[in-house]
Write an enzyme that holds these catalytic residues in place. Sequence first.
Site, PDB file in Angstrom:
ATOM      1  N   SER A 108       0.850  -1.184   0.000  1.00 34.70           N
ATOM      2  CA  SER A 108       0.000   0.000   0.000  1.00 34.70           C
ATOM      3  C   SER A 108       0.885   1.232   0.000  1.00 34.70           C
ATOM      4  O   SER A 108       1.829   1.327   0.787  1.00 34.70           O
ATOM      5  CB  SER A 108      -0.913   0.004   1.227  1.00 34.70           C
ATOM      6  OG  SER A 108      -1.743   1.155   1.239  1.00 34.70           O
ATOM      7  N   HIS A 122      -2.104   7.272  -4.957  1.00 31.85           N
ATOM      8  CA  HIS A 122      -2.343   6.092  -4.126  1.00 31.85           C
ATOM      9  C   HIS A 122      -2.221   4.856  -5.002  1.00 31.85           C
ATOM     10  O   HIS A 122      -2.621   4.859  -6.172  1.00 31.85           O
ATOM     11  CB  HIS A 122      -3.745   6.150  -3.506  1.00 31.85           C
ATOM     12  CG  HIS A 122      -4.287   4.816  -3.081  1.00 31.85           C
ATOM     13  ND1 HIS A 122      -5.223   4.117  -3.828  1.00 31.85           N
ATOM     14  CD2 HIS A 122      -4.005   4.036  -2.019  1.00 31.85           C
ATOM     15  CE1 HIS A 122      -5.507   2.984  -3.229  1.00 31.85           C
ATOM     16  NE2 HIS A 122      -4.779   2.910  -2.125  1.00 31.85           N
ATOM     17  N   ASN A 124      -2.311   0.340  -4.386  1.00 29.70           N
ATOM     18  CA  ASN A 124      -2.169  -0.858  -3.564  1.00 29.70           C
ATOM     19  C   ASN A 124      -2.542  -2.080  -4.378  1.00 29.70           C
ATOM     20  O   ASN A 124      -3.360  -2.006  -5.307  1.00 29.70           O
ATOM     21  CB  ASN A 124      -3.016  -0.783  -2.286  1.00 29.70           C
ATOM     22  CG  ASN A 124      -4.473  -1.112  -2.508  1.00 29.70           C
ATOM     23  OD1 ASN A 124      -4.858  -2.280  -2.498  1.00 29.70           O
ATOM     24  ND2 ASN A 124      -5.296  -0.102  -2.727  1.00 29.70           N
ATOM     25  N   THR A 125      -1.903  -3.183  -4.060  1.00 32.33           N
ATOM     26  CA  THR A 125      -2.305  -4.480  -4.600  1.00 32.33           C
ATOM     27  C   THR A 125      -2.168  -5.498  -3.476  1.00 32.33           C
ATOM     28  O   THR A 125      -1.333  -5.352  -2.595  1.00 32.33           O
ATOM     29  CB  THR A 125      -1.447  -4.920  -5.814  1.00 32.33           C
ATOM     30  OG1 THR A 125      -0.057  -4.905  -5.453  1.00 32.33           O
ATOM     31  CG2 THR A 125      -1.676  -4.008  -7.006  1.00 32.33           C
ATOM     32  N   ARG A 126      -2.993  -6.538  -3.539  1.00 31.40           N
ATOM     33  CA  ARG A 126      -3.029  -7.472  -2.426  1.00 31.40           C
ATOM     34  C   ARG A 126      -3.594  -8.827  -2.864  1.00 31.40           C
ATOM     35  O   ARG A 126      -4.290  -8.929  -3.872  1.00 31.40           O
ATOM     36  CB  ARG A 126      -3.899  -6.914  -1.295  1.00 31.40           C
ATOM     37  CG  ARG A 126      -5.326  -6.650  -1.744  1.00 31.40           C
ATOM     38  CD  ARG A 126      -6.117  -5.818  -0.758  1.00 31.40           C
ATOM     39  NE  ARG A 126      -7.438  -5.488  -1.294  1.00 31.40           N
ATOM     40  CZ  ARG A 126      -7.680  -4.444  -2.088  1.00 31.40           C
ATOM     41  NH1 ARG A 126      -6.696  -3.631  -2.426  1.00 31.40           N
ATOM     42  NH2 ARG A 126      -8.897  -4.213  -2.549  1.00 31.40           N
ATOM     43  N   HIS A 156      -3.974   7.533 -16.862  1.00 29.52           N
ATOM     44  CA  HIS A 156      -4.986   6.567 -17.292  1.00 29.52           C
ATOM     45  C   HIS A 156      -4.481   5.702 -18.444  1.00 29.52           C
ATOM     46  O   HIS A 156      -4.829   4.520 -18.525  1.00 29.52           O
ATOM     47  CB  HIS A 156      -6.274   7.288 -17.680  1.00 29.52           C
ATOM     48  CG  HIS A 156      -7.143   7.616 -16.506  1.00 29.52           C
ATOM     49  ND1 HIS A 156      -8.074   6.738 -16.001  1.00 29.52           N
ATOM     50  CD2 HIS A 156      -7.224   8.722 -15.719  1.00 29.52           C
ATOM     51  CE1 HIS A 156      -8.690   7.281 -14.964  1.00 29.52           C
ATOM     52  NE2 HIS A 156      -8.191   8.490 -14.777  1.00 29.52           N
ATOM     53  N   GLY A 269      -6.672  -5.462  13.926  1.00 26.35           N
ATOM     54  CA  GLY A 269      -5.595  -5.302  14.879  1.00 26.35           C
ATOM     55  C   GLY A 269      -4.224  -5.056  14.304  1.00 26.35           C
ATOM     56  O   GLY A 269      -3.216  -5.246  14.998  1.00 26.35           O
TER      57      GLY A 269
END
Length: 286
Positions: A108, A122, A124-126, A156, A269
């Site tokens: 991120s 910004h 992020n990859t996950r 773009h 958490g």
Amino acid sequence: MTDQLDPQKTRASAWFRLLRDRIVESFETLEDQYGTGTPGRFEVTPTSRADGGGGLMSVMRGGRVFEKVGVNVSEVHGTLGERAQKAMAARGVPGMDKDPRFWASGISLVAHMVNPHCPAVHMNTRMFWTPHAWWFGGGSDLNPALEYAEDTAHFHAEMKRACDAHDAGYYDKFKAWADEYFFVPHRGRARGVGGIFYDDLNTGDWEADFAFTQAVGSAFLPAFVPLTEARVNTSWTEADREAQLIHRGLYAEYNLVYDRGTKFGLETGHDANAVLMSLPPIAKWT
């Protein structure tokens, strides 16, 4: 938490760490090449999650180009709490009431720039796993305080290039998803000028979905760095700075109220400082 996807988990986690290293090196190179004074450097802090796993939080503050930028990677696992279980079940993830274990890894990034003419960004990859499902998600979006049409078009175009190499329908679908996801309802406007966003990506072909996610990550530097290089030496006024700080207020509102990743990180958490890394160093409301 051994299962048949363990080798894929290892590969995904290693890729996110490699991408982090590439971006950190690129951003520190920008600090060396532009501006005056001492170039900024990332401060790297290990993070941990009480229930299992952790990561690295890499934050640069007060740089010549970057006022604040964070690049975080994590690999966490454990058992989802009741609220997170319900949220996953509501999204259609099966089996959460029977086996709420999970594993997740990702990168991120959020960058807030010194020069108001340089856009914030910004990315992020996950990858996410539960005993009954796995999927990829992520994307990248541009958040200029002072928009340049050619910068928006370039960003773009790079996102489209990454999408088109894998599926001709991805760009239109994921651009529309970003436009919807990064909309700020209580302000009646978008957070920025968009990009792409996708989640719950599971075509049944792990290799193809992982390759696409790698392509999205690899497209980030070619999409963003040229914009910074083009604007970093542009002169700016106090009015420009004012516009930047007010726009950052909008960014902060979105991330604290609506962002799914922020909510998930806090509810499961993870290190709060890492979760809230995306917030700007200074913002303003009028």
